[in-house]
Design a protein around this motif. Sequence first.
Motif, PDB file in Angstrom:
ATOM      1  N   LEU A 109     -10.941   6.477  -4.693  1.00 12.26           N
ATOM      2  CA  LEU A 109     -11.602   5.821  -3.561  1.00 12.26           C
ATOM      3  C   LEU A 109     -10.964   6.236  -2.234  1.00 12.26           C
ATOM      4  O   LEU A 109     -11.644   6.559  -1.270  1.00 12.26           O
ATOM      5  N   ASP A 110      -9.618   6.237  -2.195  1.00 15.97           N
ATOM      6  CA  ASP A 110      -8.914   6.682  -0.979  1.00 15.97           C
ATOM      7  C   ASP A 110      -9.316   8.115  -0.661  1.00 15.97           C
ATOM      8  O   ASP A 110      -9.598   8.471   0.471  1.00 15.97           O
ATOM      9  N   LYS A 163     -11.086  -0.613   5.562  1.00 23.05           N
ATOM     10  CA  LYS A 163     -12.427  -0.660   4.975  1.00 23.05           C
ATOM     11  C   LYS A 163     -12.415  -0.567   3.448  1.00 23.05           C
ATOM     12  O   LYS A 163     -13.346  -1.005   2.794  1.00 23.05           O
ATOM     13  N   VAL A 164     -11.372   0.063   2.881  1.00 19.02           N
ATOM     14  CA  VAL A 164     -11.375   0.259   1.431  1.00 19.02           C
ATOM     15  C   VAL A 164     -10.319  -0.599   0.745  1.00 19.02           C
ATOM     16  O   VAL A 164     -10.624  -1.413  -0.131  1.00 19.02           O
ATOM     17  N   ILE A 165      -9.080  -0.428   1.166  1.00 17.85           N
ATOM     18  CA  ILE A 165      -7.973  -1.024   0.415  1.00 17.85           C
ATOM     19  C   ILE A 165      -7.878  -2.536   0.581  1.00 17.85           C
ATOM     20  O   ILE A 165      -7.835  -3.275  -0.406  1.00 17.85           O
ATOM     21  N   ALA A 168     -12.803   8.582   0.687  1.00 16.32           N
ATOM     22  CA  ALA A 168     -12.882   8.157   2.087  1.00 16.32           C
ATOM     23  C   ALA A 168     -12.199   9.177   2.983  1.00 16.32           C
ATOM     24  O   ALA A 168     -12.659   9.470   4.089  1.00 16.32           O
ATOM     25  N   ILE A 223      -6.376  -0.266  -7.820  1.00 18.47           N
ATOM     26  CA  ILE A 223      -7.503   0.325  -7.093  1.00 18.47           C
ATOM     27  C   ILE A 223      -7.459   1.840  -7.307  1.00 18.47           C
ATOM     28  O   ILE A 223      -6.440   2.460  -7.006  1.00 18.47           O
ATOM     29  N   GLN A 271      -8.411   3.394   8.829  1.00 21.02           N
ATOM     30  CA  GLN A 271      -9.760   3.029   8.385  1.00 21.02           C
ATOM     31  C   GLN A 271      -9.811   2.845   6.879  1.00 21.02           C
ATOM     32  O   GLN A 271     -10.468   1.930   6.382  1.00 21.02           O
ATOM     33  N   ILE A 272      -9.103   3.733   6.153  1.00 16.06           N
ATOM     34  CA  ILE A 272      -9.065   3.599   4.695  1.00 16.06           C
ATOM     35  C   ILE A 272      -8.481   2.235   4.324  1.00 16.06           C
ATOM     36  O   ILE A 272      -9.012   1.523   3.481  1.00 16.06           O
ATOM     37  N   TYR A 325       0.834  -1.201   0.000  1.00 14.06           N
ATOM     38  CA  TYR A 325       0.000   0.000   0.000  1.00 14.06           C
ATOM     39  C   TYR A 325       0.872   1.256   0.000  1.00 14.06           C
ATOM     40  O   TYR A 325       0.657   2.189  -0.773  1.00 14.06           O
ATOM     41  N   LEU A 341     -10.509  -4.612  -1.206  1.00 14.53           N
ATOM     42  CA  LEU A 341     -10.408  -4.554  -2.661  1.00 14.53           C
ATOM     43  C   LEU A 341      -9.138  -5.227  -3.190  1.00 14.53           C
ATOM     44  O   LEU A 341      -9.026  -5.483  -4.383  1.00 14.53           O
TER      45      LEU A 341
END
Lengths: 300, 275
Positions: free
Chosen positions: B167-168, B184-186, B171, B163, B180-181, B92, B189
């Motif tokens: 989206l990041d 909940k997101v990365i 958020a 991704i 949290q990103i 990431y 996905l």
Amino acid sequence: MSSLDLRRQSRVKSALPALFMVGPVQLMVISMIFVPVLFVAWLSFNESSFGQAPVFVGLQNYVQVLSDPYFWRAMGNTILVVLIVVHVELLLGLGVALLFASGVPMRPLLLAAVLAPYAVSEISAVVMWRYLFDLDVGFATQLLTALGLPALEWSINPFHGLVLIALLSIWLHLPFTFVILYAARLAIPNDLYEAAGVDGASAFQKFRRITLPLLMPAMLIAMLFRYIFAFRLFSEVWLMTGGGPARQTEVLAVYLYLEAFRYNAFGEAAATGWLLVLASLGLAVFYLRRLYKEMFAANA
Amino acid sequence: MPKPVTKLLKAVCVALVLVWSLVPILMIVVSSFKADRDIFAAPPRLLFEPTFNNYLTLWNNWGDFFHGLVNSAIITIGATLLAVVTSALAGYAYSRFRSPTLAFSAFFLIFIRLIPPIVITLPLFPAVNVLRLNDTHILMIVLYATFFVSLGTLVMRTFMDQIPRELDEAAHIDGASRLQILRKVIFPLSAQGMVAVAVFVIVFAWNEFLFAFIFTTTNAKTAPLVISEMYGAVEGVEWGVLFAASTLQLLPVLIFVILAQKHLVAGLTAGATKG
């Protein structure tokens, strides 16, 4: 705030959390690989064995290793096996990849079959291939005899032993080479072949003018990785022949292991280890240079 | 070339590929159900009376092997969790942030892959003895994970690059914290990438021989090492029992690779093309 500003802002603020996130990986790699390798460099300039304080001896370990006929024997064997394994594997991988790309029945099943050896451990592979080439009852030995060919006397004849090791190594790693080449082949747009077909190109011309040049980068990458990994060959040799008979089938990693753990010559083993590291880096130097430039061009 | 000839040629090639890939595997699986007289029959017998005797002998005489399977399972699970979590975090960072330090550290990860594992056993062997870590599960877990975090990080970065950053940012604007990103997101996905990394580590840790051979003796001894001891018995290798053990060691990971082949292919491709 535009998204460009946000991006710039996150770029500036980024350094700290990003370093925390790469921290665990870097910590593992530095403590378990990088520091030990530096220590090996230091060790290679010292005379030491178990439980003794090391004494600085300069280049003596290197001189000793480089004047040891068994080292050169191991070097020759390693080069022989690596050359056979990597190039045969590349040819076979290319062949199978093109076979798949030309359309085969029951593709998913066939793909699973080709990938199957990837799941096999070195020890199980040695058990399989040794039984296949058993001089009395081996299936492959009997096939060779039926074809009027001589049997592979792998336990007596060092060259035969190395051939069997190469064969089993190719078998274990073909899935890797195949996947790289197959993925690259699938990435070539079909339009190119259609256009060439309209222009009246033969199958061979298509291969020569489209497939081969466009697969070249993937072939080079697969070859580089296989050179580097085949060069470390240990388990297959250790389990198949143990380096014998009479140390005739040793490869460099086996030589290093024996120096360190059988003859307690840690200094010589460390020198061998550094020669291995340098050789790996030497193989990859162009690749590393290119990557380095790319990364800094994109990141600076 | 006329069509039928090409077709025939292709069929022959497919058959050869199948024989090459599957015969060695099928041979030991089938032979593990053979009695000794059938194992040593020449020419090999395709028809024989199946027996479970080899498995019984394995169970009765080689308790070590089943202990080894349990150790292999513990070490494989531990190494996989460790490698996947650390690789995802680092992947990431490399996907979303840019800085010269990061670029250098990414280069360092690739560079480190070039070091042959046997070289580092020289200093690690005495070091783990001093730390009393030899023959422990934790040592094997960390070792196996360490040798795959470079590749794992590269694979995760490739997957995370796909991704969309929007989206990041969305958020972020909604007030989500970095953590949290990620959670909940990365991570949800990039699950495919995590599976791809997991496949590598699972196959490697389950099958690895060199480190197990050097660093384990009894407590953390893995299944491949026990099989090598059965095989290395100087006189009288019990082939039938050896086949049974190899089959038990092989089947779970073989089934896994076949089920996960899509992810294996994706991971190999991402790992090789991106570094």
